[in-house]
Design an enzyme around this catalytic site. Structure first.
Site, PDB file in Angstrom:
ATOM      1  CG  HIS A  63      99.551 -30.312 -10.229  1.00 49.15           C
ATOM      2  ND1 HIS A  63     100.830 -29.822 -10.345  1.00 49.15           N
ATOM      3  CD2 HIS A  63      99.593 -31.565 -10.718  1.00 49.15           C
ATOM      4  CE1 HIS A  63     101.601 -30.741 -10.905  1.00 49.15           C
ATOM      5  NE2 HIS A  63     100.868 -31.815 -11.140  1.00 49.15           N
ATOM      6  CB  THR A 107     106.345 -22.679 -11.253  1.00 46.32           C
ATOM      7  OG1 THR A 107     105.197 -22.463 -12.078  1.00 46.32           O
ATOM      8  CG2 THR A 107     106.278 -24.067 -10.658  1.00 46.32           C
ATOM      9  CE  LYS A 137     108.472 -20.646 -14.581  1.00 46.74           C
ATOM     10  NZ  LYS A 137     107.134 -20.879 -15.144  1.00 46.74           N
TER      11      LYS A 137
HETATM   12  C1  26W Z   1      89.870 -29.808 -15.047  1.00 48.40           C
HETATM   13  C2  26W Z   1      90.194 -28.349 -15.053  1.00 48.40           C
HETATM   14  C3  26W Z   1      91.531 -28.132 -14.479  1.00 48.40           C
HETATM   15  C4  26W Z   1      92.612 -27.920 -15.317  1.00 48.40           C
HETATM   16  C5  26W Z   1      93.874 -27.727 -14.787  1.00 48.40           C
HETATM   17  C6  26W Z   1      91.722 -28.145 -13.110  1.00 48.40           C
HETATM   18  C7  26W Z   1      92.968 -27.953 -12.589  1.00 48.40           C
HETATM   19  C8  26W Z   1      94.047 -27.749 -13.422  1.00 48.40           C
HETATM   20  C9  26W Z   1      95.435 -27.572 -12.873  1.00 48.40           C
HETATM   21  C10 26W Z   1      95.712 -28.610 -11.823  1.00 48.40           C
HETATM   22  C11 26W Z   1      95.642 -26.190 -12.371  1.00 48.40           C
HETATM   23  C12 26W Z   1      97.086 -25.867 -12.220  1.00 48.40           C
HETATM   24  O1  26W Z   1      97.758 -25.549 -13.175  1.00 48.40           O
HETATM   25  N1  26W Z   1      97.576 -25.914 -10.982  1.00 48.40           N
HETATM   26  C13 26W Z   1      98.863 -25.318 -10.688  1.00 48.40           C
HETATM   27  O2  26W Z   1      99.876 -26.296 -10.759  1.00 48.40           O
HETATM   28  C14 26W Z   1     101.147 -25.691 -10.598  1.00 48.40           C
HETATM   29  C15 26W Z   1     102.198 -26.766 -10.840  1.00 48.40           C
HETATM   30  O3  26W Z   1     102.197 -27.673  -9.795  1.00 48.40           O
HETATM   31  C16 26W Z   1     101.266 -25.051  -9.237  1.00 48.40           C
HETATM   32  O4  26W Z   1     102.505 -24.406  -9.144  1.00 48.40           O
HETATM   33  C17 26W Z   1     100.148 -24.040  -9.022  1.00 48.40           C
HETATM   34  O5  26W Z   1     100.183 -23.556  -7.703  1.00 48.40           O
HETATM   35  C18 26W Z   1      98.815 -24.696  -9.301  1.00 48.40           C
HETATM   36  O6  26W Z   1      97.783 -23.739  -9.259  1.00 48.40           O
END
Ligand code: 26W
Length: 809
Positions: free
Chosen positions: A358, A654, A658
């Site tokens: 992601h 996303t 919306k």
């Molecule tokens: C470990 C810390 C951490 C926590 C959460 C690192 C990374 C994350 C996630 C992967 C961040 C996140 O929410 N990414 C988002 O995921 C969405 C669903 O696929 C995408 O639409 C977004 O572009 C993306 O930033």
């Protein structure tokens, strides 16, 4: 059985009265709103449990394959409205409640948000549970029952502060404790290996045990048979307290073990931008993974018998790398507890797991210090080492002497364990979340793996639960759509394309504009009630709502506002179309730069208010504590959707979808799913600006120099000067420095490079808004009509067909 329409309002009334009397000892007349809310939830829960049991029987008798979705976050928001809508019980409940002098809306407002997630990743997981149920797929989500979800945001003099999110008092009624599913998760201790004629015998001792207690939440689908289950684990200390210490009078220390264990499910980590190598986070991850896999294995054995059949009966999905320890954990369970050989276990593992990436942001890619894993999870550490040893040995044979290549793919390097590499190696499929992002991962972070296994990589573009984000949050628009194209789009979002036919129908365009006006008024009322903010609903609503992050470039948005404000200060009588810039965003609690941007926005907003003449034309609003429930009110009210991340950085987005489905026009870069949105709606109906991802790469490789833009653009110079002078009595020279002289790189997300193109496009957008109302409405209609492919129903169909090999039952 399909839906629960068979339940009449009389029966609903009885159901509620029964719950009130049994659980609260009150009659409907005596009950408080909160008691009625809880009784209603319990009644809905009963209906869902019943449906789930039916569906469970069908799945079992058909030997249906199941998908298990492992995710550290599920950003559910509220559930009551969604379930009542999906079950088609709105009328029955409304009528029943009338007799108690209440409306459904009263009860909906009673429910706290279940904020068990940070942002995009967590909300996607929640949307997927809905789509899985609607598509009649047998599905189970696994996560942690955090006592505290994502913090509540309070802005004090422009500065974000965090307050604990106490959601359980009103949210717990949705959860059913499953004592029969409890299991033990082990940490620390030592491992002993011994060779005998039966092979290697591994003994694990000296560990600490934590009990995992299961809480189930049912998630309905729309007019479907399936109900998804979200199983949330709570950590509990096994021996409530040390009796010896207790009897010795050391009351406090006797409680310590309990705290140590139970802290695991205390709170959601509030960062979605950088990983922290904290021991507690590691414990959370392993706790989720171990409890879930034990549960999957036990249920599989109980239903189908031999574990060799696991890949036929189960697809296990790891949502980002956070649950990647599931890979060694399944190896452990198969070998140590079920007698499988390494090779047989590895075949099962790699046939069962799939992984979604992601993010490509380097600071978000998880790596764990090897010695931390060795200490906390000694057996898992051994297994990871062995996976890596075998993998690297194979590579040495195939690519002799290619040290650098092999080191890049290795799971362990420089004392660090790279979770992304483990995830790719242990999965049979890896996907990105938009076409562009899936290309980028193949060409950058996973390029080596892509060379090894090109067929492993695929794309599934994200989608949203369009029933929540359109039908439930914008019933007015939904009604217009039903009048024009029937209600087929509710179950099949592709049918939204039929709306295109009405692009020249003046009466439809007029209704569309009226609906937007209604939603804007509703939002203005809400903002006033919630925060005392005054928003004029006749101004253009230009909205950026998402997590606060440098790469998302709220700062670029601010720079445009600063520039507009400077112009108006020079000429307060200028005739311009009035606009309201609305922001909603939480910053990770330790992310100072993000908090400074929030402060800048708040101070700028205050400063503008001091000039009433200007304020009428230019209003800036910071919505406090942006969450799912607020988003449901904000998306339908929005006219301009800001999707302005630096190209190549936003994996998908996303929120963009919306806004689109609610008829907002997008101003955006060619990043993430914006690319596919622009293809779906056509470049005439979206405002694209800025550097493309390949151009960003190019500029970056040649050495980006932001002052070059400063030198050649007057307006940009004025913006920088204005920031230094500051707002509301405070200089924002720190922001100017960040953009011009910051280290190691000034303006790392290239706001300066895209400023000219952004402000020019903004101007074009606002001119169109002011002068061509009908064309605007037409473009809005085209966006709604083209948004169908961004339904999570479509995403889930693709996952089922291309990744999970899962059948709808
Ligand atoms: C470990 C810390 C951490 C926590 C959460 C690192 C990374 C994350 C996630 C992967 C961040 C996140 O929410 N990414 C988002 O995921 C969405 C669903 O696929 C995408 O639409 C977004 O572009 C993306 O930033």
């Amino acid at each position: 059985m399909n839906n629960a329409k068979s339940v009449t309002d009389k029966e609903v009334q009885q159901l509620i009265a029964g719950k009130l009397s049994r659980y609260f000892g009150v009659t409907p007349k005596e009950a408080s709103v909160d008691q009625v809310y809880k009784a209603v939830v319990m009644s809905v829960r009963d209906i869902l449990l019943e449906k789930r049991q039916q569906f469970h029987k069908v799945t079992k008798s058909k030997k249906g394959k199941r998908v298990y979705y492992l995710c550290m976050e599920f950003l559910l928001g509220r559930s009551l409205k969604n379930n009542i809508y999906n079950l088609g019980l709105g009328e029955a409940y409304a009528t029943a409640l009338k007799n108690f002098g209440l409306t459904l809306e009263d009860l909906y407002e009673q429910e706290p948000d279940a904020g068990l997630g940070n942002g995009g990743l967590g909300r996607l997981a929640a949307c997927f549970m809905d789509a899985l149920a609607t598509g009649n797929y047998p599905a189970m989500g696994y996560s942690i029952r955090y006592d505290y979800g994502l913090f509540k945001q309070k802005i004090v003099d422009g500065w974000q502060t965090e307050l604990p999110d106490v959601w359980l008092p009103g949210g717990e009624v949705w959860l059913t404790q499953r004592s029969d599913k409890s299991c033990i998760v082990k940490f620390d201790g030592w491992v002993h290996e011994e060779w005998s004629e039966n092979g290697l015998k591994v003994t694990y001792g000296g560990y600490k045990e934590v009990e995992a207690i299961a809480y189930d939440m049912m998630i309905s689908g729309k007019d479907s048979d399936a109900v998804s289950v979200l199983r949330l684990w709570r950590a509990r200390n096994i021996s409530k307290f040390d009796m010896k210490l207790f009897s010795q009078g050391d009351y406090i220390r006797s409680m310590q073990a309990e705290n140590e264990a139970e802290v695991i499910s205390k709170v959601l980590y509030p960062a979605d931008d950088h990983y922290e190598g904290k021991s507690l986070r590691l414990k959370q991850q392993y706790f989720l993974v171990s409890a879930s896999l034990q549960n999957i294995i036990n249920d599989h054995k109980h239903r189908y018998g031999p574990l060799s059949l696991l890949p036929q009966q189960a697809a296990i999905h790891i949502n980002d790398t956070h649950p990647a320890l599931a890979i060694p954990e399944l190896m452990r369970l198969l070998m140590d507890e079920n007698g499988f050989t390494w090779d047989d276990a590895w075949n099962i593992v790699t046939a069962t797991f799939a992984y979604t990436n992601h993010t490509v942001m380097a600071e978000a890619l998880e790596t764990w210090q090897e010695d931390l894993i060795a200490r906390r999870l000694p057996r898992i550490h051994m297994i990871i080492k062995e996976i890596n040893r075998r993998f690297c040995n194979d590579l040495w044979e195939r690519f002799p002497g290619q040290h650098k290549f092999i080191d890049g793919l290795s799971i362990i390097s420089n004392g660090q364990i790279k979770m992304a590499n483990l995830s790719v190696i242990g999965s049979h499929k890896v996907n990105g979340v938009s076409a562009l992002h899936s290309d980028i991962i193949k060409n950058s972070i996973f390029n080596g793996f892509y060379q090894l296994w090109p067929d492993k990589f695929t794309n599934v573009t994200n989608g949203i639960a369009h029933r929540r984000w359109l039908c439930q949050s914008n019933p007015e628009l939904c009604e217009l759509l039903c009048d024009c194209i029937g209600d087929g789009f509710v179950k099949n979002a592709a049918e939204l394309s039929k709306f295109k036919k009405f692009a020249s129908d003046k009466s439809v365009l007029k209704r569309l504009a009226e609906i937007k006006q209604i939603k804007k008024q509703q939002f203005a009322d809400y903002a006033f009630k919630k925060q005392g903010l005054v928003i004029d609903p006749s101004t253009c609503f230009d909205v950026q709502a998402k997590r606060m992050h440098e790469y998302k470039r709220q700062l670029l948005n601010v720079m445009n506002i600063v520039s507009l404000y400077s112009d108006l200060l020079d000429n307060p009588d200028a005739v311009v179309a009035p606009q309201t810039f609305i922001f909603g965003a939480k910053a990770a609690s330790g992310y100072t730069m993000a908090k400074q941007i929030i402060k800048l926005i708040c101070y700028l907003a205050e400063d503008i208010k001091k000039h009433p003449k200007i304020h009428e034309k230019l209003n800036v609003v910071y919505m406090e504590d942006y969450n799912v429930t607020m988003a449901e009110k904000l998306m339908p009210a929005s006219e301009v959707s800001e999707q302005i991340s630096l190209a190549g950085k936003e994996a998908s987005g996303t929120g963009n979808m919306k806004f689109m489905i609610n008829g907002a026009l997008t101003i955006g870069t060619l990043d993430g799913a914006n690319v596919e949105m622009s293809e779906a709606v056509g470049l005439d109906n979206i405002f694209i600006f800025g550097l493309r991802a390949d151009e960003v790469e190019d500029v970056w490789n040649k050495g980006y120099n932001s002052s070059q833009h400063y030198n050649k653009n007057d307006r940009l110079r004025r913006v920088i000067e204005a920031l230094i002078r500051g707002y509301n009595g405070e200089s924002f020279a720190n922001m100017a420095n960040y953009l011009l002289t910051g280290t190691p790189v000034a303006d790392p997300y290239m706001c300066m490079a895209d400023f000219e193109s952004y402000t020019a496009t903004q101007k074009q957008v606002k001119a169109l808004y002011a002068n061509e109302k009908e064309r605007w409405a037409k473009m809005s209609l085209q966006n709604i009509a083209a948004s169908g492919i961004f339904s999570a129903d479509r995403s889930i169909k693709e996952y089922a067909a291309n990744i999970w090999n899962l059948k709808s039952l």
